[in-house]
Scaffold this motif. Structure first.
Motif, short mmCIF file in Angstrom:
data_model
loop_
_atom_site.label_atom_id
_atom_site.label_comp_id
_atom_site.label_asym_id
_atom_site.label_seq_id
_atom_site.Cartn_x
_atom_site.Cartn_y
_atom_site.Cartn_z
N LYS A 299 0.82 -1.21 0.00
CA LYS A 299 0.00 0.00 0.00
C LYS A 299 0.86 1.26 0.00
O LYS A 299 2.02 1.25 0.38
N THR A 300 0.25 2.36 -0.42
CA THR A 300 0.94 3.65 -0.47
C THR A 300 0.64 4.44 0.80
O THR A 300 -0.48 4.45 1.29
N LEU A 301 1.67 5.07 1.32
CA LEU A 301 1.52 5.88 2.53
C LEU A 301 1.25 7.32 2.14
O LEU A 301 1.72 7.79 1.11
N ASN A 302 0.52 8.01 2.97
CA ASN A 302 0.19 9.41 2.72
C ASN A 302 0.71 10.31 3.83
O ASN A 302 0.71 9.91 5.00
N THR A 303 1.14 11.50 3.47
CA THR A 303 1.63 12.46 4.45
C THR A 303 0.53 12.76 5.47
O THR A 303 -0.63 12.98 5.10
N GLY A 304 0.91 12.77 6.73
CA GLY A 304 -0.04 13.03 7.81
C GLY A 304 -0.69 11.78 8.36
O GLY A 304 -1.36 11.83 9.39
#
Length: 645
Positions: A299-304
């Motif tokens: 999965k892709t991580l998102n800022t915050g």
């Protein structure tokens, strides 16, 4: 059939970073050359070839000025030099852990030391490491080490030891143990990648608990071969496949426990192809289907985003965290805590779980920057708000001073404490609070503006009030206290005796004559005082400071009696005589008739101020504290003096 997939299955960080970089450059910049096979997996190489990633086996295969990718294994120093000579644009995907080995051996080479490398002699990573060494030896087995030691090959050498990142941990431990016994000038650098250790440890545990193991990876991949060897030693049924085409569903042990792991060079899409051949009804032990778990790992991580990971390693600059995703995550040391006294080693341990917030995602490098202190701040806000609502005490560390006051950090939240609320007197510097732990109340909070205001003074006032109540409940005339001088006036000193101020009148400060209390005490002095007067109704306390055993009259009486002779100091003159100091604080009068054995017009005719003379004590008046002295009595015969009297 129950299926358990190793969390560490698939690309390691270094390989993923190299593949992603090659793919991105090929898509956006057209053709790019990879110096050597970018990955030990022919399927992935073929996929990348279609995108425009060309594999160059030698430098001669690379045209001048072409973009070139350095694979995760790294290359010798001369490769960089020749590529620059050819005018090539270099995209360096050397694994950070491998790059660190290059730095180590380069430094040890400069120190004139022999470099010993544990690993496979012809492996590209080892060849790359050798390209940064001066003199070097490669050991592939325990037997190689023993032969070198017994032959005296290392005798008298200053030896520095490193390892290929994927080397067998047991080989390393045994071999290093041998070298420690035989080499007197040995430096050891444990450069085995912790991800490799974890992958092999997980495979060991999984194989021991499974009826069947499936190992996915290219037959040329050394780390995949090692996973197969580990699995084979602990599980009786192991399938070693390169892709889904090699998997025959009839070979699966339906109704039994199956474990799956994959080498560091095995791409996600191959693992997914294998998963698609598994029965759709197959469930993983935790209840999720195989494909869903794989999707989670990629999965892709998102800022915050708030994440939880496992601490892998701690360095002088950051903490590496495994998030179970394709990116390698790091927490810079300055993102661990706002507390300047924060002890990393005491609070962060490898293997422990840690919560953090994603600060930055770098897909190009395959890295994620995290912040632990921001998670602490999120939790801290809840704690701070509760402290404000419940009027409870908060403890924090003062980290900075500004014009308006000081700033403390508590539970990861910055708290401003105005100068008037620091509890520091106006004439004293607030800097004395820096780096100290202080207790305070939260007096104002605005989460939207991220503003928190606190007060140390309120804590002090409450403590003072409590102490004052205790003092007033026990105080009585004669009570003694250790106090602090708070202020001075022309008529006395005010002393804090524990939440209550009492006054020492100037006359009670000294047995001698003083013009101002500052001649005896200063603000901030610790003094021992006793209660000489008390008015509980009006909350007034009179204190004494001078001690009876220091009373000059008592000192005088203990030393002298009528008839004794004392050396005295002439102080001042009067028409009727001269005053002289007998002991500090006690003066005596020498009447003009007792100064000389003849008549004089005034005392100055026979004496001088400051002069020291012997005088006889002829009278002591205890009631009036007066002493009469005579010099004349020492100048005439006692009998004559008696007749004249």
């Amino acid at each position: 059939m129950s299926v358990t997939v190793a969390k560490t299955a698939g690309f390691c960080f270094g390989v993923r970073r190299a593949v992603d970089l090659a793919e991105q450059q090929a898509k956006h910049g057209g053709q790019i050359y990879a110096y050597g096979e970018i990955i030990h997996n022919m399927h992935e190489i073929a996929r990348l070839e279609k995108l425009g990633v060309r594999t160059a086996e030698s430098l001669d295969d690379i045209p001048n000025g072409a973009p070139v990718l350095i694979r995760a294994h790294g290359v010798p120093r001369f490769v960089y030099e020749q590529l620059r000579e050819k005018g090539c644009e270099i995209f360096d995907a050397t694994c950070p852990f491998v790059h660190k080995i290059h730095e180590i051996v380069d430094q040890e080479r400069a120190a004139g030391r022999l470099i010993v490398i544990f690993g496979s002699k012809n492996h590209p990573e080892v060849l790359g490491i050798q390209g940064w060494c001066g003199r070097s030896i490669v050991f592939q087995s325990e037997q190689d080490v023993r032969q070198a030691v017994e032959s005296g090959l290392l005798e008298g050498e200053a030896v520095s030891v490193v390892a290929q990142t994927t080397v067998n941990r047991s080989l390393w431990d045994i071999s290093v143990g041998i070298l420690k016994k035989r080499c007197t000038n040995l430096k050891i650098f444990d450069t085995i990648c912790k991800a490799t250790d974890e992958r092999q440890s997980e495979a060991r545990l999984l194989a021991g608990a499974s009826d069947q193991m499936i190992v996915i990876g290219d037959k040329k991949s050394s780390n995949t071969k090692r996973l197969y060897e580990i699995s084979k030693s602990l599980c009786g049924d192991v399938l070693y496949i390169e892709d889904a085409a090699e998997l025959r569903t009839q070979e699966l042990l339906h109704g039994r426990r199956v474990g799956i792991t994959a080498g560091a060079s095995t791409p996600a899409w191959i693992i997914k192809e294998v998963s698609n051949m598994m029965s759709e009804e197959t469930k993983i032990e935790n209840g999720e289907d195989f494909a869903a778990m794989l999707e989670e790992s990629f999965k892709t991580l998102n800022t915050g985003e708030k994440v939880t990971g496992t601490v892998v390693a701690i360095s002088s600059t950051d903490v590496q965290v495994d998030l179970g995703v394709k990116h390698t995550a790091y927490i810079p040391l300055n993102e661990l805590s706002d507390d300047p006294a924060y002890d990393v080693e005491a609070n962060i341990k490898p293997g422990e779980e840690i919560e953090a917030v994603v600060v930055r995602v770098n897909d190009g490098e395959g890295t994620v920057t995290l912040s632990k202190k921001r998670v602490d701040q999120l939790k801290g806000w809840e704690t701070i708000e509760a402290a404000h609502d419940n009027h409870t005490v908060v403890e924090g560390t003062i980290i900075e001073e500004n014009r308006g006051g000081v700033v403390a950090t508590a539970f990861g939240v910055r708290v401003f404490i105005p100068a008037s609320q620091t509890g520091v007197p106006k004439d004293q510097p607030m800097a004395q609070l820096l780096k100290t732990k202080q207790s305070f109340y939260i007096t104002e909070i605005n989460r939207q503006r991220k503003r928190v205001v606190g007060s140390i003074r309120q804590i002090q006032q409450e403590a003072r009030k409590e102490a004052a109540e205790k003092v007033w409940s026990t105080i009585e005339v004669g009570s003694e206290y250790e106090g602090t001088v708070k202020s001075l006036t022309s008529y006395g000193a005010f002393v804090d005796i524990g939440g209550v101020d009492g006054m020492v009148h100037i006359s009670e400060l000294s047995w001698g004559r003083i013009k101002h209390p500052s001649e005896v005490v200063s603000v901030g002095d610790k003094v021992h005082v006793f209660v000489i007067g008390l008015d509980k109704e009006n909350k007034k306390i009179s204190l004494g400071y001078k001690r009876e055993d220091e009373n000059p009259w008592n000192v005088f009486k203990n030393q002298y009696a009528v008839g004794d002779v004392a050396e005295v100091k002439i102080l001042k003159f009067m028409p009727f005589g001269a005053f002289a100091e007998i002991v500090p604080g006690v003066d005596g009068l020498i009447h003009i008739s007792q100064i000389a054995d003849h008549r004089i017009a005034k005392p100055e005719d026979a004496l001088e101020a400051g002069q020291r003379v012997d005088a006889k004590i002829i009278d002591i008046n205890d009631e009036k504290k007066k002493v009469s002295l005579s010099i004349r009595a020492l100048l005439v015969d006692d009998d004559d003096y008696a007749d004249e009297d």
